[in-house]
Design an enzyme around this catalytic site. Sequence first.
Site, PDB file in Angstrom:
ATOM      1  N   ARG A   8     -39.373  36.359  43.684  1.00 50.75           N
ATOM      2  CA  ARG A   8     -40.243  35.190  43.786  1.00 50.75           C
ATOM      3  C   ARG A   8     -41.690  35.621  43.698  1.00 50.75           C
ATOM      4  O   ARG A   8     -42.135  36.488  44.453  1.00 50.75           O
ATOM      5  CB  ARG A   8     -40.011  34.444  45.096  1.00 50.75           C
ATOM      6  CG  ARG A   8     -38.665  33.773  45.093  1.00 50.75           C
ATOM      7  CD  ARG A   8     -38.440  32.907  46.300  1.00 50.75           C
ATOM      8  NE  ARG A   8     -37.036  32.499  46.311  1.00 50.75           N
ATOM      9  CZ  ARG A   8     -36.432  31.921  47.324  1.00 50.75           C
ATOM     10  NH1 ARG A   8     -37.098  31.663  48.425  1.00 50.75           N
ATOM     11  NH2 ARG A   8     -35.167  31.597  47.241  1.00 50.75           N
ATOM     12  N   SER A  21     -36.854  28.105  45.357  1.00 49.87           N
ATOM     13  CA  SER A  21     -36.288  27.355  46.460  1.00 49.87           C
ATOM     14  C   SER A  21     -37.260  26.344  47.075  1.00 49.87           C
ATOM     15  O   SER A  21     -37.770  25.478  46.393  1.00 49.87           O
ATOM     16  CB  SER A  21     -35.764  28.332  47.499  1.00 49.87           C
ATOM     17  OG  SER A  21     -35.060  27.641  48.472  1.00 49.87           O
ATOM     18  N   HIS A  22     -37.558  26.556  48.344  1.00 52.95           N
ATOM     19  CA  HIS A  22     -38.379  25.601  49.082  1.00 52.95           C
ATOM     20  C   HIS A  22     -39.874  25.846  48.893  1.00 52.95           C
ATOM     21  O   HIS A  22     -40.685  25.130  49.461  1.00 52.95           O
ATOM     22  CB  HIS A  22     -38.032  25.727  50.564  1.00 52.95           C
ATOM     23  CG  HIS A  22     -38.112  27.154  51.021  1.00 52.95           C
ATOM     24  ND1 HIS A  22     -37.207  28.099  50.623  1.00 52.95           N
ATOM     25  CD2 HIS A  22     -39.015  27.786  51.789  1.00 52.95           C
ATOM     26  CE1 HIS A  22     -37.540  29.272  51.151  1.00 52.95           C
ATOM     27  NE2 HIS A  22     -38.632  29.104  51.857  1.00 52.95           N
ATOM     28  N   LYS A  61     -33.163  34.436  40.048  1.00 51.88           N
ATOM     29  CA  LYS A  61     -32.105  34.988  40.896  1.00 51.88           C
ATOM     30  C   LYS A  61     -30.884  35.233  40.024  1.00 51.88           C
ATOM     31  O   LYS A  61     -30.553  34.406  39.175  1.00 51.88           O
ATOM     32  CB  LYS A  61     -31.796  33.943  41.972  1.00 51.88           C
ATOM     33  CG  LYS A  61     -30.816  34.387  43.007  1.00 51.88           C
ATOM     34  CD  LYS A  61     -30.816  33.404  44.157  1.00 51.88           C
ATOM     35  CE  LYS A  61     -30.136  32.105  43.792  1.00 51.88           C
ATOM     36  NZ  LYS A  61     -29.424  31.505  44.925  1.00 51.88           N
ATOM     37  N   ASP A  85     -33.850  20.769  49.536  1.00 50.53           N
ATOM     38  CA  ASP A  85     -35.032  21.518  49.112  1.00 50.53           C
ATOM     39  C   ASP A  85     -35.162  21.589  47.593  1.00 50.53           C
ATOM     40  O   ASP A  85     -34.428  20.920  46.862  1.00 50.53           O
ATOM     41  CB  ASP A  85     -34.976  22.929  49.704  1.00 50.53           C
ATOM     42  CG  ASP A  85     -33.869  23.753  49.091  1.00 50.53           C
ATOM     43  OD1 ASP A  85     -32.862  23.167  48.671  1.00 50.53           O
ATOM     44  OD2 ASP A  85     -34.013  24.994  49.004  1.00 50.53           O
ATOM     45  N   ASP A 121     -34.236  23.640  45.215  1.00 52.54           N
ATOM     46  CA  ASP A 121     -33.078  23.917  44.358  1.00 52.54           C
ATOM     47  C   ASP A 121     -31.772  23.352  44.927  1.00 52.54           C
ATOM     48  O   ASP A 121     -30.693  23.667  44.430  1.00 52.54           O
ATOM     49  CB  ASP A 121     -32.943  25.418  44.103  1.00 52.54           C
ATOM     50  CG  ASP A 121     -32.736  26.217  45.366  1.00 52.54           C
ATOM     51  OD1 ASP A 121     -33.186  25.767  46.435  1.00 52.54           O
ATOM     52  OD2 ASP A 121     -32.123  27.295  45.304  1.00 52.54           O
ATOM     53  N   ASP A 157     -30.087  23.707  47.775  1.00 53.74           N
ATOM     54  CA  ASP A 157     -29.097  24.400  48.600  1.00 53.74           C
ATOM     55  C   ASP A 157     -29.333  24.205  50.096  1.00 53.74           C
ATOM     56  O   ASP A 157     -28.444  24.454  50.904  1.00 53.74           O
ATOM     57  CB  ASP A 157     -28.960  25.884  48.227  1.00 53.74           C
ATOM     58  CG  ASP A 157     -30.264  26.646  48.300  1.00 53.74           C
ATOM     59  OD1 ASP A 157     -31.290  26.037  48.661  1.00 53.74           O
ATOM     60  OD2 ASP A 157     -30.261  27.853  47.965  1.00 53.74           O
ATOM     61  N   ARG A 158     -30.530  23.776  50.485  1.00 48.66           N
ATOM     62  CA  ARG A 158     -30.783  23.566  51.917  1.00 48.66           C
ATOM     63  C   ARG A 158     -30.569  22.104  52.304  1.00 48.66           C
ATOM     64  O   ARG A 158     -30.608  21.224  51.453  1.00 48.66           O
ATOM     65  CB  ARG A 158     -32.237  23.918  52.247  1.00 48.66           C
ATOM     66  CG  ARG A 158     -32.552  25.364  52.041  1.00 48.66           C
ATOM     67  CD  ARG A 158     -33.971  25.655  52.492  1.00 48.66           C
ATOM     68  NE  ARG A 158     -34.194  27.094  52.404  1.00 48.66           N
ATOM     69  CZ  ARG A 158     -35.057  27.758  53.137  1.00 48.66           C
ATOM     70  NH1 ARG A 158     -35.811  27.125  54.006  1.00 48.66           N
ATOM     71  NH2 ARG A 158     -35.177  29.053  53.011  1.00 48.66           N
ATOM     72  N   THR A 164     -29.826  37.963  57.533  1.00 49.16           N
ATOM     73  CA  THR A 164     -30.334  36.788  56.830  1.00 49.16           C
ATOM     74  C   THR A 164     -30.159  36.965  55.329  1.00 49.16           C
ATOM     75  O   THR A 164     -30.489  38.015  54.786  1.00 49.16           O
ATOM     76  CB  THR A 164     -31.831  36.605  57.159  1.00 49.16           C
ATOM     77  OG1 THR A 164     -31.934  36.306  58.542  1.00 49.16           O
ATOM     78  CG2 THR A 164     -32.454  35.494  56.353  1.00 49.16           C
ATOM     79  N   SER A 190     -32.001  28.615  58.744  1.00 47.63           N
ATOM     80  CA  SER A 190     -33.007  28.215  57.751  1.00 47.63           C
ATOM     81  C   SER A 190     -32.526  27.028  56.923  1.00 47.63           C
ATOM     82  O   SER A 190     -32.759  26.972  55.726  1.00 47.63           O
ATOM     83  CB  SER A 190     -33.346  29.401  56.861  1.00 47.63           C
ATOM     84  OG  SER A 190     -32.160  29.918  56.271  1.00 47.63           O
ATOM     85  N   LYS A 229     -25.176  28.271  49.648  1.00 48.02           N
ATOM     86  CA  LYS A 229     -25.272  27.161  50.580  1.00 48.02           C
ATOM     87  C   LYS A 229     -25.448  25.885  49.755  1.00 48.02           C
ATOM     88  O   LYS A 229     -25.828  25.937  48.598  1.00 48.02           O
ATOM     89  CB  LYS A 229     -26.399  27.366  51.576  1.00 48.02           C
ATOM     90  CG  LYS A 229     -27.765  27.637  50.990  1.00 48.02           C
ATOM     91  CD  LYS A 229     -28.685  28.049  52.115  1.00 48.02           C
ATOM     92  CE  LYS A 229     -30.117  28.231  51.683  1.00 48.02           C
ATOM     93  NZ  LYS A 229     -30.397  29.545  51.121  1.00 48.02           N
ATOM     94  N   ARG A 260     -41.406  35.456  61.474  1.00 46.48           N
ATOM     95  CA  ARG A 260     -40.525  34.446  62.057  1.00 46.48           C
ATOM     96  C   ARG A 260     -40.134  34.921  63.455  1.00 46.48           C
ATOM     97  O   ARG A 260     -39.682  36.060  63.633  1.00 46.48           O
ATOM     98  CB  ARG A 260     -39.270  34.268  61.220  1.00 46.48           C
ATOM     99  CG  ARG A 260     -39.533  33.888  59.773  1.00 46.48           C
ATOM    100  CD  ARG A 260     -38.373  33.091  59.205  1.00 46.48           C
ATOM    101  NE  ARG A 260     -38.401  32.980  57.759  1.00 46.48           N
ATOM    102  CZ  ARG A 260     -39.205  32.176  57.071  1.00 46.48           C
ATOM    103  NH1 ARG A 260     -40.095  31.433  57.708  1.00 46.48           N
ATOM    104  NH2 ARG A 260     -39.150  32.120  55.747  1.00 46.48           N
TER     105      ARG A 260
HETATM  106  C1  G16 Z   1     -33.165  32.105  51.273  1.00 47.42           C
HETATM  107  C2  G16 Z   1     -31.832  32.737  51.511  1.00 47.42           C
HETATM  108  C3  G16 Z   1     -31.341  32.379  52.876  1.00 47.42           C
HETATM  109  C4  G16 Z   1     -32.358  32.753  53.930  1.00 47.42           C
HETATM  110  C5  G16 Z   1     -33.666  32.090  53.591  1.00 47.42           C
HETATM  111  C6  G16 Z   1     -34.806  32.468  54.508  1.00 47.42           C
HETATM  112  O1  G16 Z   1     -33.033  30.735  51.233  1.00 47.42           O
HETATM  113  O2  G16 Z   1     -30.912  32.303  50.549  1.00 47.42           O
HETATM  114  O3  G16 Z   1     -30.148  33.041  53.069  1.00 47.42           O
HETATM  115  O4  G16 Z   1     -31.938  32.352  55.183  1.00 47.42           O
HETATM  116  O5  G16 Z   1     -34.051  32.449  52.291  1.00 47.42           O
HETATM  117  O6  G16 Z   1     -35.142  33.762  54.306  1.00 47.42           O
HETATM  118  P1  G16 Z   1     -36.430  34.403  54.911  1.00 47.42           P
HETATM  119  O7  G16 Z   1     -36.350  34.164  56.387  1.00 47.42           O
HETATM  120  O8  G16 Z   1     -36.320  35.833  54.518  1.00 47.42           O
HETATM  121  O9  G16 Z   1     -37.635  33.687  54.328  1.00 47.42           O
HETATM  122  P2  G16 Z   1     -33.584  29.918  49.999  1.00 47.42           P
HETATM  123  O10 G16 Z   1     -33.214  28.496  50.297  1.00 47.42           O
HETATM  124  O11 G16 Z   1     -35.053  30.194  50.011  1.00 47.42           O
HETATM  125  O12 G16 Z   1     -32.896  30.508  48.821  1.00 47.42           O
END
Ligand code: G16
Length: 544
Positions: free
Chosen positions: A22, A113-114, A126, A278, A280, A282-283, A345, A366, A377, A497
Amino acid sequence: MDIRTVVTQPYSDQKPGTSGLRKKVPTFQQPHYLENFIQAIFNSLEGYQGQTLVVGGDGRYYNRQAIQIILKMAAANGFGKVMVGQGGILSTPAASCLIRKYRAFGGIILSASHNPGGPNEDFGVKYNISNGGPAPEKVTEAIFTNSKSITEYRVLDAADVNLDRLGCFKLGEMTVEVIDSGADYLELMQSLFDFDRIQQLLTGGQFRMAMDAMHAVTGPYARSIFETTLGAPAGTVMHGVPLEDFGGGHPDPNLVYAHELVELLFGEDAPDFGAASDGDGDRNMILGRRFFVTPSDSLAVLAANAKLVPGYRDGLAGIARSMPTSQAADRVAARLGIDCYETPTGWKFFGNLLDAGKATLCGEESFGTGSNHIREKDGLWAVLFWLNILAARQESVEQIVKEHWQQFGRNIYSRHDYEAVDTERANKLMEGVRAQLPTLKGQKLGSYEVAYADDFSYTDPVDGSISHKQGVRIGFTDGSRMVFRLSGTGTQGATLRLYLESYEPNIAKHGLDPQVALAEMIQLADQVAQIRTLTGMDQPTVIT
Ligand code: G16
């Protein structure tokens, strides 16, 4: 049509994070940057000649341009076929579904993602393997190693493919199939959930829901599922048109960034059920009327009620959660007599457990929940799971969660994020906490006594691979704990975090605001880690 071999120089910063590479869009737009990374992916794979690749993204800025480059590189590198979502759109769960259903070799998902999108915002790439899940660490490490020594990449000189027209096209020797982005995913959802019962709930006149797609990829999927298929009124899906910059918003389904939905659910005449997803798809965030369900509780409630849902009627093999996720699901697993796995994670760590049949449901604090139906997810899956439970139980979200706490006790939980912290200071903070670990055990911290203090490391029970330094945990004798880790998904500075959890068996205290219930621990965390001093911030950026 000609295959060109282009001479290139490596970039040193192409290390995939928690979920792919990213970076800001201008970084990806540097000469050969995207091409290098794609070639590094291909170079680290074996046996893909003539095979199928799934490609799609969340529609953010640079999605279409990136897809054209990837298609031409896939053709030049010998893939037999690429399945691409119409308009270049595929949600992450839909991509995982396609890889599995059509036995593709793998997939490339374009998303950050978000994280926000736009010309100066984030983009991401990815790689997913043939089980439909994110590449495990040994693959992402091979990609990174490759990216550091890359000298050339291969690309086909050809005109762009029309991504908006469904059908098969030739790109050199390779076939490009532009597919309906949602059809296979809808079919999968229909195989898992009781659509008739959910339809009765949504059209019975008593129950109202609002789904916030945040101008991201879920919009078309959600409209097709909730409004077209299940008969919910038009307008049930808010912000349903995907935009390249998500309408200027931050497509992260939490209490801060999904504030319009939150105001609706906490306002006058609120709907019974609210959900958001979110960038993409998945959340997920789940809300009842004036009630927020933490993702950790959501996982536990889904697990405890899984038998009400057709796809899970036969029971669960096991549950898996990431380490910082609350231990609420562990209590359900214990009650059901099944195993509960604690992973680092990152969804990629669930893949082996799901493939080996050790876990059926997985979840992360998350805002990620999912199951063995795919290997990512899945935001809309979680929303449908909740709707199925609501339809079966005919109780409100709040009643269901409160009753869950009565049965199992409440794992009071909160996460504090400090975003865009100077990287050096964030590392210093983590090192400072790590340095204290050997001496913390047995010490009194305020009214708590430290039971253990360590840096979480994980041994995969399936392939034996070990992942070190996955977050610092300080656990207390009463089962409470605080966890510190740096995010692996940010693109600006570092994000600290802090995860806080305490266990409350006393029903009389279940109504407490988590910030109040956890106040002492919040203060102790600052004492241990010097958060305010080292970040220079008085307050977290986001509290969930
Ligand atoms: C990604 C991962 C998740 C993880 C999240 C937060 O989510 O796929 O498994 O929990 O990041 O990660 P971090 O705490 O390292 O920021 P996503 O939705 O961004 O693909």
